[in-house]
Scaffold this motif. Structure first.
Motif, PDB file in Angstrom:
ATOM      1  N   UNK B 217       0.442  -0.908  -0.111  1.00  0.00           N
ATOM      2  CA  UNK B 217      -0.103   0.131   0.089  1.00  0.00           C
ATOM      3  C   UNK B 217       1.487   1.549   0.248  1.00  0.00           C
ATOM      4  N   UNK B 218       0.310   2.228  -0.264  1.00  0.00           N
ATOM      5  CA  UNK B 218       1.200   3.973  -0.755  1.00  0.00           C
ATOM      6  C   UNK B 218      -0.685   4.299   0.412  1.00  0.00           C
ATOM      7  N   UNK B 219      -1.191   4.460   1.106  1.00  0.00           N
ATOM      8  CA  UNK B 219      -1.970   4.693   1.770  1.00  0.00           C
ATOM      9  C   UNK B 219      -3.535   4.967   0.941  1.00  0.00           C
ATOM     10  N   UNK B 220      -4.620   5.344   1.106  1.00  0.00           N
ATOM     11  CA  UNK B 220      -5.981   5.234   0.771  1.00  0.00           C
ATOM     12  C   UNK B 220      -6.137   6.335  -0.599  1.00  0.00           C
ATOM     13  N   UNK B 221      -4.975   6.741  -1.146  1.00  0.00           N
ATOM     14  CA  UNK B 221      -5.574   8.259  -1.850  1.00  0.00           C
ATOM     15  C   UNK B 221      -4.580   7.423  -2.891  1.00  0.00           C
ATOM     16  N   UNK B 222      -5.298   8.133  -4.156  1.00  0.00           N
ATOM     17  CA  UNK B 222      -5.148   7.725  -5.301  1.00  0.00           C
ATOM     18  C   UNK B 222      -3.784   8.605  -5.635  1.00  0.00           C
ATOM     19  N   UNK B 223      -2.990   8.054  -6.412  1.00  0.00           N
ATOM     20  CA  UNK B 223      -1.858   8.923  -6.401  1.00  0.00           C
ATOM     21  C   UNK B 223      -1.630   8.471  -8.026  1.00  0.00           C
ATOM     22  N   UNK B 224      -0.887   9.982  -8.396  1.00  0.00           N
ATOM     23  CA  UNK B 224      -0.696   9.365  -9.785  1.00  0.00           C
ATOM     24  C   UNK B 224       0.749   8.970 -10.286  1.00  0.00           C
ATOM     25  N   UNK B 225       0.369   8.091 -11.499  1.00  0.00           N
ATOM     26  CA  UNK B 225       1.828   7.199 -12.167  1.00  0.00           C
ATOM     27  C   UNK B 225       3.180   7.359 -11.702  1.00  0.00           C
ATOM     28  N   UNK B 226       3.412   8.646 -11.646  1.00  0.00           N
ATOM     29  CA  UNK B 226       4.976   9.281 -11.546  1.00  0.00           C
ATOM     30  C   UNK B 226       5.100   9.356 -10.515  1.00  0.00           C
ATOM     31  N   UNK B 227       3.470   9.917  -8.826  1.00  0.00           N
ATOM     32  CA  UNK B 227       4.507   9.511  -7.737  1.00  0.00           C
ATOM     33  C   UNK B 227       4.463   8.763  -7.126  1.00  0.00           C
TER      34      UNK B 227
END
Lengths: 241, 241
Positions: B217-227
């Motif tokens: 996981x990287x948390x519950x938020x949507x990250x951009x593909x580059x982040x």
């Protein structure tokens, strides 16, 4: 439902728009109304509204034309995308568009506010009103894209010595042995602080440590000033909350 | 020392330049020679040379004019900025300059190679030779800036199904419960994999998990593909090594 919707049945959509406040009847301005048009939304469709302060709810389109829309409030949605306590990024002023990149990624990674700082080696001593507005707009857009109910505030620069924090403060410091993963405690607000190109001075770091901050490592390599906050927020995001 | 240096005494500098190989006598081309001039380095000054394969050493300037320089090899320096086992980033093809941003930050954060991937939802199916060369150049520059002895290789795209790895593979997957910090083991090579805008398909993720990958996981938020890759590499960097 309502009169005037198209041939397909009304549907629940992924769309999210920001409103001034969650009220039983909400008027939507031309910009967002156009956006709804472009997405081919119809009267009767359900979308989400959020106020940028943490409140989010479903809403249904009651009226829609090219210049405006009216929504009716539906059920509240809890802010699942938020950290348990607010997460603050304090970041030194950086040149050019670097702050936009930092604000965008920091918003995706869950910060509740970004405090700009003037430090000894910062690339600038101040920031124009236009640029600050632009950073706030970047935070709004990123908030929408990452489906957050909160839009982080971007606060105008203050001198590092005036920066006050509640809870824990982690300072990214090359060569330090502290690990944020071992130190992080979600039972209080979390703050992280990163320096400018060229870093914080030794005196600045000592000053923060004397005030209770923790110095933490991001590995043995030299990171650019715009990479360090994203890396540190990534570590927090990966730790879960 | 040597003839022709200026008034000040020769000094040990921070400068690092890449050479083809670490040999007793090394010729430096016009580009780097100009760079040494701009930095006001003199005959007798000591700098560092690295070969991009992990070898790094001190070197002394024997001759220097605007068009070329000659260096003599000094003591070897161990690659303190390298992870104990190679770290690979496998990343889906992204539009525009996003891959440059990812390669730059990934280099700072210690990757040994970047494997480009073609996935079902990737923004492109291939990449031009020029663009690949440009990405390699970005890795070189970033390597220099972050004082790494290794320049990551950027490998041309292959289909996701053909991607082979040694050691551990972590896939950034929204909604997964795995935490990279708990799973990470530096006793073997570490690989991370991130998808394109729109994410990996469920079938792609299952395929990787069946082959032994860990979803994290990287948390519950949507990250951009580059982040996502920067955040995940940040978590690894913050964990130490």
């Amino acid at each position: 439902m309502g009169a005037g919707h198209g041939h397909r049945a009304a549907s629940v959509t992924d769309t999210r728009i920001r409103v001034a406040a969650l009220t039983p009847r909400m008027d939507v301005g031309p910009r967002d109304a156009r956006h709804l048009h472009v997405l081919r939304l119809k009267v009767g469709d359900v979308l989400r509204v959020f106020d940028g302060q943490g409140a989010e709810a479903e809403a249904q389109i009651l009226e829609l034309d090219a210049g405006r829309a009216v929504l009716t409030l539906g059920e509240a949605v809890s802010g699942a995308a938020e950290t348990p306590f607010p997460l603050t990024l304090a970041v030194a002023l950086l040149k050019g568009d670097k702050l936009s990149d930092v604000v965008r990624a920091a918003t995706e990674l869950g910060v509740a506010r970004v405090q700009l700082l003037v430090t000894a080696r910062a690339d600038a001593r101040e920031i124009g009103a236009q640029k600050l507005t632009r950073l706030q707009r970047v935070a709004e857009e990123a908030s929408k894209q990452s489906r957050r109910a909160v839009t982080p505030e971007v606060l105008p620069p203050i001198p590092l010595a005036d920066f006050q924090w509640e809870g824990q403060l982690f300072v990214a410091q090359p060569g330090s042995a502290g690990r944020i993963i071992s130190l992080l405690d979600w039972a209080a607000p979390v703050n992280i602080l990163t320096g400018p190109e060229g870093g914080l001075t030794d005196a600045e770091v000592s000053g923060l440590l004397e005030r209770g901050a923790h110095a933490v490592t991001l590995g043995p390599r030299i990171l650019r000033a715009e990479t360090a906050p994203v890396a540190l927020l990534g570590a927090i995001a990966a730790a879960g909350e």
